[in-house]
Scaffold this motif. Structure first.
Motif, mmCIF file in Angstrom:
data_model
loop_
_atom_site.group_PDB
_atom_site.id
_atom_site.type_symbol
_atom_site.label_atom_id
_atom_site.label_comp_id
_atom_site.label_asym_id
_atom_site.label_seq_id
_atom_site.Cartn_x
_atom_site.Cartn_y
_atom_site.Cartn_z
ATOM 1 N N ALA A 140 0.819 -1.221 0.000
ATOM 2 C CA ALA A 140 0.000 0.000 0.000
ATOM 3 C C ALA A 140 0.846 1.262 0.000
ATOM 4 C CB ALA A 140 -0.941 -0.010 1.204
ATOM 5 N N SER A 141 1.908 1.276 0.770
ATOM 6 C CA SER A 141 2.709 2.494 0.880
ATOM 7 C C SER A 141 3.938 2.471 -0.010
ATOM 8 C CB SER A 141 3.151 2.683 2.348
ATOM 9 O OG SER A 141 3.933 1.559 2.756
ATOM 10 N N ALA A 142 4.073 1.449 -0.843
ATOM 11 C CA ALA A 142 5.263 1.300 -1.683
ATOM 12 C C ALA A 142 4.973 1.754 -3.105
ATOM 13 C CB ALA A 142 5.738 -0.154 -1.685
ATOM 14 N N ASP A 143 5.977 2.285 -3.758
ATOM 15 C CA ASP A 143 5.884 2.696 -5.158
ATOM 16 C C ASP A 143 6.349 1.518 -6.023
ATOM 17 O OD1 ASP A 143 5.800 3.921 -7.585
ATOM 18 O OD2 ASP A 143 7.632 5.111 -7.266
ATOM 19 N N VAL A 144 5.426 0.855 -6.721
ATOM 20 C CA VAL A 144 5.748 -0.329 -7.520
ATOM 21 C C VAL A 144 5.848 0.085 -8.981
ATOM 22 C CG1 VAL A 144 5.032 -2.647 -8.220
ATOM 23 C CG2 VAL A 144 4.581 -1.834 -5.887
ATOM 24 N N GLN A 145 7.009 -0.166 -9.587
ATOM 25 C CA GLN A 145 7.263 0.150 -10.996
ATOM 26 C C GLN A 145 7.394 -1.159 -11.777
ATOM 27 O OE1 GLN A 145 10.787 2.571 -11.068
ATOM 28 N NE2 GLN A 145 9.858 4.222 -9.832
ATOM 29 N N ILE A 146 6.603 -1.322 -12.819
ATOM 30 C CA ILE A 146 6.586 -2.544 -13.615
ATOM 31 C C ILE A 146 7.155 -2.249 -15.000
ATOM 32 C CG2 ILE A 146 5.155 -4.385 -14.585
ATOM 33 C CD1 ILE A 146 3.167 -3.910 -12.351
ATOM 34 N N ASP A 147 8.175 -3.000 -15.401
ATOM 35 C CA ASP A 147 8.816 -2.824 -16.712
ATOM 36 C C ASP A 147 8.928 -4.206 -17.367
ATOM 37 O OD1 ASP A 147 10.228 -2.132 -18.927
ATOM 38 O OD2 ASP A 147 12.121 -1.706 -17.877
ATOM 39 N N LEU A 148 7.945 -4.514 -18.232
ATOM 40 C CA LEU A 148 7.929 -5.817 -18.918
ATOM 41 C C LEU A 148 8.256 -5.606 -20.387
ATOM 42 C CD1 LEU A 148 4.652 -7.309 -17.348
ATOM 43 C CD2 LEU A 148 7.005 -7.443 -16.492
ATOM 44 N N ALA A 149 9.267 -6.318 -20.877
ATOM 45 C CA ALA A 149 9.688 -6.192 -22.287
ATOM 46 C C ALA A 149 8.762 -7.032 -23.156
ATOM 47 C CB ALA A 149 11.150 -6.652 -22.446
ATOM 48 N N GLU A 150 7.583 -6.483 -23.416
ATOM 49 C CA GLU A 150 6.616 -7.208 -24.235
ATOM 50 C C GLU A 150 7.055 -7.227 -25.709
ATOM 51 O OE1 GLU A 150 4.199 -8.786 -23.034
ATOM 52 O OE2 GLU A 150 3.482 -7.852 -21.189
ATOM 53 N N PRO A 151 6.744 -8.312 -26.453
ATOM 54 C CA PRO A 151 6.060 -9.516 -25.962
ATOM 55 C C PRO A 151 7.059 -10.479 -25.326
ATOM 56 C CG PRO A 151 6.423 -9.702 -28.315
ATOM 57 C CD PRO A 151 6.971 -8.356 -27.914
ATOM 58 N N LEU A 152 6.657 -11.075 -24.230
ATOM 59 C CA LEU A 152 7.496 -12.063 -23.544
ATOM 60 C C LEU A 152 7.087 -13.477 -23.957
ATOM 61 C CD1 LEU A 152 7.439 -10.545 -19.947
ATOM 62 C CD2 LEU A 152 9.419 -10.649 -21.473
ATOM 63 N N PRO A 153 8.039 -14.400 -23.998
ATOM 64 C CA PRO A 153 7.675 -15.793 -24.310
ATOM 65 C C PRO A 153 6.733 -16.349 -23.255
ATOM 66 C CG PRO A 153 10.064 -15.475 -24.444
ATOM 67 C CD PRO A 153 9.491 -14.242 -23.817
ATOM 68 N N LEU A 154 5.879 -17.266 -23.671
ATOM 69 C CA LEU A 154 4.964 -17.911 -22.737
ATOM 70 C C LEU A 154 5.733 -18.873 -21.837
ATOM 71 C CD1 LEU A 154 1.938 -18.739 -25.083
ATOM 72 C CD2 LEU A 154 2.165 -16.823 -23.483
ATOM 73 N N LEU A 155 5.177 -19.088 -20.639
ATOM 74 C CA LEU A 155 5.737 -20.054 -19.698
ATOM 75 C C LEU A 155 4.867 -21.300 -19.676
ATOM 76 C CD1 LEU A 155 6.526 -17.679 -16.675
ATOM 77 C CD2 LEU A 155 8.062 -18.378 -18.530
ATOM 78 N N ASN A 156 5.435 -22.388 -19.200
ATOM 79 C CA ASN A 156 4.691 -23.628 -19.045
ATOM 80 C C ASN A 156 4.747 -24.011 -17.573
ATOM 81 O OD1 ASN A 156 3.259 -25.951 -19.655
ATOM 82 N ND2 ASN A 156 5.096 -27.139 -20.125
ATOM 83 N N GLY A 157 3.666 -23.786 -16.814
ATOM 84 C CA GLY A 157 3.731 -24.041 -15.383
ATOM 85 C C GLY A 157 2.380 -23.950 -14.718
ATOM 86 N N ASP A 158 2.424 -23.979 -13.392
ATOM 87 C CA ASP A 158 1.217 -23.918 -12.573
ATOM 88 C C ASP A 158 0.972 -22.465 -12.144
ATOM 89 O OD1 ASP A 158 -0.908 -24.872 -10.777
ATOM 90 O OD2 ASP A 158 0.505 -24.263 -9.212
ATOM 91 N N PRO A 159 -0.147 -21.897 -12.492
ATOM 92 C CA PRO A 159 -0.358 -20.469 -12.194
ATOM 93 C C PRO A 159 -0.427 -20.161 -10.703
ATOM 94 C CG PRO A 159 -2.381 -21.489 -13.035
ATOM 95 C CD PRO A 159 -1.291 -22.492 -13.211
ATOM 96 N N THR A 160 -0.970 -21.066 -9.914
ATOM 97 C CA THR A 160 -1.124 -20.786 -8.481
ATOM 98 C C THR A 160 0.228 -20.679 -7.783
ATOM 99 O OG1 THR A 160 -3.247 -21.954 -8.476
ATOM 100 C CG2 THR A 160 -2.163 -21.599 -6.344
ATOM 101 N N THR A 161 1.103 -21.688 -7.993
ATOM 102 C CA THR A 161 2.393 -21.673 -7.300
ATOM 103 C C THR A 161 3.302 -20.567 -7.829
ATOM 104 O OG1 THR A 161 3.202 -23.375 -8.842
ATOM 105 C CG2 THR A 161 2.325 -24.126 -6.728
ATOM 106 N N LEU A 162 3.236 -20.284 -9.152
ATOM 107 C CA LEU A 162 4.060 -19.202 -9.693
ATOM 108 C C LEU A 162 3.605 -17.843 -9.150
ATOM 109 C CD1 LEU A 162 4.548 -20.317 -13.422
ATOM 110 C CD2 LEU A 162 6.307 -20.143 -11.648
ATOM 111 N N THR A 163 2.296 -17.641 -9.054
ATOM 112 C CA THR A 163 1.785 -16.385 -8.487
ATOM 113 C C THR A 163 2.196 -16.250 -7.021
ATOM 114 O OG1 THR A 163 -0.106 -16.451 -9.989
ATOM 115 C CG2 THR A 163 -0.290 -15.023 -8.054
ATOM 116 N N LEU A 164 2.144 -17.362 -6.298
ATOM 117 C CA LEU A 164 2.555 -17.336 -4.895
ATOM 118 C C LEU A 164 4.033 -16.969 -4.759
ATOM 119 C CD1 LEU A 164 1.896 -17.854 -1.922
ATOM 120 C CD2 LEU A 164 2.399 -20.273 -2.311
ATOM 121 N N ALA A 165 4.875 -17.519 -5.651
ATOM 122 C CA ALA A 165 6.301 -17.190 -5.604
ATOM 123 C C ALA A 165 6.516 -15.692 -5.851
ATOM 124 C CB ALA A 165 7.065 -18.032 -6.625
ATOM 125 N N LEU A 166 5.803 -15.120 -6.829
ATOM 126 C CA LEU A 166 5.940 -13.684 -7.112
ATOM 127 C C LEU A 166 5.436 -12.861 -5.930
ATOM 128 C CD1 LEU A 166 4.822 -13.575 -10.868
ATOM 129 C CD2 LEU A 166 7.142 -13.608 -9.929
#
Length: 560
Positions: free
Chosen positions: A429-455
């Motif tokens: 809430a109090s942090a300044d989050v900057q997102i820089d994604l070099a689109e288009p990125l290659p697709l991943l092959n994995g489990d969305p729940t565990t990958l989201t949890l890791a992020l």
């Protein structure tokens, strides 16, 4: 935290087994070397025995002919009828009647006389010596025409020791001396052999039966070098034969008789010595060579094959032992991790439980009286309960990460990043989050729940221990020629203590500043486990400009 001691017994056992394998390898080398020497000798002897059997196979018809025409009286009058009867019997009973190239009667002496049997008339007809039989004419010219025996004596009288001609092959059989006045006339039955008939009837079948033509190249040549037999006609010659010896139909004769002189001046036969081959053993040449080049080369090749097999078995045993020791080591490490995990969970659960228990006791004992203190104690119980719930959830998530992998699917990293930021908004809430994604990125092959949890854990870790702005960067890249995606979460905080870096992703590990912040100590361990299960890695480093960066590397869906 307690640690298991690594037992030295498996290492000692591995050393002992390795020593046994080395000894076995040395013994195998020695035994197979001794075996190869014995095998080479055995094959040489077997080849020589086969050649002897081959000689015997070709000598058998000659001895049969010698038996059929032997012991005929040396009477010029009785000989024609006796020879004709013997020839008819031979032609009806012999296994190879075409062996004889006629039947002849010889009167030896300086000018030997040759007479041919006329079978139909049962008579002997004098003929001139054929030019091809010149060696035989010289042989008979060297023999005595009469045997002289003094009265009242018994003596062995031998004919000339001149070599029996090897070519053309034939049989020279002394006729039995007729008892009478000394000296006794000497006569020979001469049986020239038809070598072509013998070759056609016996050579190829006998060679194929006695010699392994699949393993050996066999070659028989005549006196003039012509090839009479070749197991492989394409071969011009055998360079280094394992066997090279005379061979073929030899010549047979008997050159010894024992006669006795009586008092009245007559002489009679006492004994006729056995037939024996004289001169060369045959007019042909037998050469045998192993198809590997020689018997020694064949045995050497077989030796290396046996050594390869033996050392292959030993190698499999060594690999099995190594895998066994490695498995034992993995079991020990697993046991160590389980003990550390249980100890860590116990330690982490003890603190909030102790706080909750203490607050509960104070409330129950009436120590807290004012509403303000009651609210404080209630907030304390709530916060510690929330901490306890988060810890239990993290433990269950870490334990169940493996089970979720079958749900892999193609994913867009940008969607995962945005979902992780949304779920972590209360912490960010109090942090300044900057997102820089070099689109288009290659697709991943994995489990969305565990990958989201890791992020989420990476973002929460940056929010708790760092300072804004928090920067999220994603770039496509290659590693070992394989397409990958790297995601970096960085902050501007104080950075990481170098002493913490080797243990940063261990479960329940807290860095130098970890005591200032709440947490389960499992977040980064969960990130590493998720990365490994997806074939990726996670690393941490300090930034030159300040703060730290966590780099998550994952293979793209296009990677093989």
């Amino acid at each position: 935290m307690p640690r298991l001691r690594t037992p030295r017994f498996p290492l000692l056992l591995l050393a002992l087994l390795a020593s046994v394998l080395v000894v076995l390898a040395g013994l195998q080398w020695r035994w197979i070397g001794q075996w190869s020497t014995v095998e080479a000798t055995r094959q040489q002897r077997a080849l020589a025995a086969a050649a002897d059997a081959l000689d015997a196979a070709f000598s058998a018809p000659l001895r049969a002919a010698a038996d059929a025409f032997g012991e005929i009286e040396a009477s010029d009058d009785a000989a024609p009828a006796a020879l004709a009867a013997r020839l008819r019997a031979w032609q009806s009973d012999a296994a190879l009647p075409a062996l004889l190239d006629g039947v002849y009667w010889v009167e030896p002496g300086p000018a030997p006389r040759l007479l041919k049997l006329d079978t139909a008339a049962a008579a002997l007809r004098p003929i001139a010596w054929p030019e091809a039989w010149a060696p035989w004419r010289a042989f008979f010219a060297d023999q005595p025409s009469r045997l002289t025996v003094p009265p009242g004596t018994a003596a062995t009288v031998r004919f000339s020791d001149a070599d029996v001609p090897a070519a053309p092959p034939g049989l020279a059989l002394p006729a039995l001396p007729t008892p009478g006045p000394s000296p006794l006339p000497v006569r020979f039955v001469f049986l020239p052999l038809d070598a072509d008939a013998l070759r056609a009837a016996l050579l190829a079948p006998t060679l194929d039966r006695l010699l392994d033509t699949d393993a050996y190249d066999v070659r028989v040549t005549g006196p003039d070098g012509s090839v009479l037999y070749a197991s492989d006609p394409a071969l011009d010659a055998l360079a280094t034969p394992d066997l090279d010896r005379p061979f073929g139909p030899g010549s047979l004769t008997n050159l010894g008789v024992t006669v006795e002189g009586t008092r009245d001046g007559l002489a009679e036969l006492v004994e006729l010595s056995a037939f024996q081959t004289r001169g060369a053993s045959g007019p042909w040449r037998l050469r045998v060579q192993h198809r590997a080049g020689s018997i020694s080369a064949a045995v050497a090749r077989l030796r290396w094959r046996q050594l390869s097999l033996a050392f292959g078995v030993l190698g499999v045993l060594a690999a099995a032992m190594a895998l066994l020791v490695r498995s034992a080591g993995a079991q020990r490490r697993l046991a160590q991790q389980q003990m550390e995990f249980v100890a860590g969970v116990t330690h982490e659960l003890r603190t909030p439980l102790a706080v909750i228990r203490s607050a509960g006791e104070n409330l129950a004992d009436g120590v807290v009286a004012s509403p303000e203190q009651t609210r404080q104690y209630g907030a304390l119980v709530r916060d510690e309960g929330q901490r306890l719930s988060e810890m239990v959830e993290s433990v269950l998530t870490l334990a169940g990460a493996d089970a979720r992998l079958p749900t892999r699917q193609r994913l867009a990293l940008s969607d995962l990043v945005r979902e992780a930021v949304r779920q972590t908004e209360p912490v960010l809430a109090s942090a300044d989050v900057q997102i820089d994604l070099a689109e288009p990125l290659p697709l991943l092959n994995g489990d969305p729940t565990t990958l989201t949890l890791a992020l989420r854990n990476l973002l929460a870790n940056a929010a708790r221990h760092g300072k804004p702005p928090i920067r999220i960067e994603a770039r496509p890249s290659h590693q070992a020629d394989q397409p990958i995606v790297t995601l970096t979460v960085s902050d501007n905080g104080p950075g990481l203590d170098p002493a913490d870096l080797p243990h940063l992703f261990d479960p329940f590990y807290r860095g130098r500043g970890g005591s200032k912040h709440t947490g389960s100590g499992l977040g980064l361990a969960l990130v590493r486990r998720v990365a490994e299960l997806h074939g990726g890695t996670v690393t941490a480093r300090n930034r030159p400009a300040g703060g730290c960066a966590f780099v998550l590397t994952l293979p793209s869906a296009e990677a093989p």
